[in-house]
Enzyme design. Structure first.
Site: not given
Ligand code: GLA
Length: 387
Positions: A35-36, A38, A123-124, A127, A173
């Site tokens: 997570e965070h 990409d 909005g949850a 994606s 996403d």
């Molecule tokens: C959102 C962004 C993704 C990614 C995530 C965190 O979903 O759209 O690109 O950065 O946050 O992992």
């Protein structure tokens, strides 16, 4: 809504004509770990869900694009002989951003009537927006024979979100929505875009998504702040080592160089990214080895790092995760997506699913005053035409 109901709604909106109606689908996603990372050139491990956005398309022999959705009343109309204008915060910006990217590549569409329909919670953090972008890109590419491959459509959709919608997201996403495969998770290196579809052999276990139902106020601006902090950390490291992004560093290198990052918050953000890459690689090895308990432990550690170092969780996500971990039968539980509200993802033994939903739901309501929604996730395919 099923296919027949969608076609009835379409005819009700746009009338009956001789022209063919095509139906497309792109899913939402849940990220299992990574997570965070990409937008920091790191590793992610998402999978496509069985819910997402459907799109019906019919050429209308005009120079107009009509846009409607079964989810909101707001509709749109654009003239193909004029520039595409952003419309405030409307959902229409997602498809328009995609059409604008095709236009930049000199790939011109003709007049079409479009009806969108999403069965994904809006909005949850699952994606829904990427699924709208991907379904638009995938459908226009086929209907007008542009001949782009899936990866090009994924990148185009990400550019639409970055440049037209104005959210500086990474590629995860759109990638998961475009490239997903049923019963597989996607191990993606966001630097090289090399990827592997990894079979999810979760015998006698389920993936449970729990929605905090907390409104994600200011999430986009907080997201952009995190990105900027990572970029500043890269700048600081560059005084001694020429790196392109944080994921160029392994754990040992980071430990040797982290003194260069003077700002304590930036240092914590960087530490999350580097440890998360390490956890993601370990998690994939655990899955290959069939060691699901280790996978779950790494999910837990991922959440703790997002809470303590990246600081993107908050009371609601932390409460859901804490309560989930109390259930005998939970293998691992963490927030998924950008954070600041949104959803958690947990791996739970099949025989504990019922008590998980009941007990976590009850404790969450008592502690936060909010009602969580629970979904037993089905892992589905990426973008496709349905005929
Ligand atoms: C959102 C962004 C993704 C990614 C995530 C965190 O979903 O759209 O690109 O950065 O946050 O992992």
């Amino acid at each position: 809504m099923n296919k027949e109901q969608l076609k009835v709604s379409f005819a009700g909106l746009y009338g009956e004509t001789e022209d063919q109606i095509d139906l497309f689908f792109s899913p939402g996603r849940v990220n299992l770990i990574g997570e965070h990372t990409d937008y920091n050139g790191g590793y992610v491990f998402p999978c496509a869900l069985s819910f997402g956005t459907y799109l019906l398309v019919r050429k209308n022999q005009s120079r107009k694009v009509h846009l409607a959705t079964t989810n909101f009343d707001h509709r749109g109309e654009v003239n193909l002989d004029e520039p595409f204008e952003k419309e405030g915060k409307s959902w229409i910006n997602y498809p328009l951003g995609v059409l604008n990217e095709f236009r930049k590549m000199a790939l011109e569409i003709e007049g079409v009537d479009l009806l969108y329909s999403g069965d994904i919670p809006h909005g949850a953090g699952l994606s829904s927006s990427a699924s709208i972008e991907m379904v638009t890109a995938f459908a226009m590419n086929l209907v007008f024979g542009f001949g782009l491959d899936r990866m090009e459509l994924v990148k185009l959709s990400q550019r639409a979100e970055n440049q037209f919608v104005g959210v500086n997201c990474g590629i995860m996403d759109q990638f998961a929505s475009g490239m997903g495969a049923a019963d597989h998770a996607l191990f993606l290196n966001c630097d090289t875009l090399d990827f592997e579809r990894v079979p999810l052999k979760l015998e006698a276990m389920k993936i449970i998504i729990a929605n905090t139902n907390k409104r994600r106020g200011l999430a986009d601006s907080k997201y952009n702040v995190r990105r900027a902090q990572c970029e500043s950390a890269v700048e600081a490291i560059r005084k001694e080592k020429n790196i392109r992004h944080l994921s160029d560093l392994n754990l040992a290198e980071f430990q040797n160089l982290s003194h260069l990052i003077k700002d304590e918050e930036q240092k914590k953000r960087a530490r999350h990214v580097i440890t998360e890459n390490h956890r993601t690689l370990s998690a994939i090895r655990s899955l290959h080895d069939g060691d699901i308990d280790s996978f779950g432990k790494l999910m837990n550690e991922s959440h703790d790092s997002l809470r303590d170092d990246y600081e993107v969780t908050g009371t609601e996500l932390d409460t859901l995760v804490d309560e989930a971990r109390k259930i005998n039968g939970t293998i691992g539980s963490r927030m998924t997506g950008a954070g600041f509200g949104g959803c958690t993802v947990s791996i739970v033994r099949e025989d504990a699913v019922e008590s998980f939903i009941r007990d976590v739901g009850k404790a969450y309501a008592e502690k936060t005053g909010l009602t969580a929604d629970f979904y037993v996730a089905e892992i589905g395919d990426g973008s496709k035409q349905i005929n």
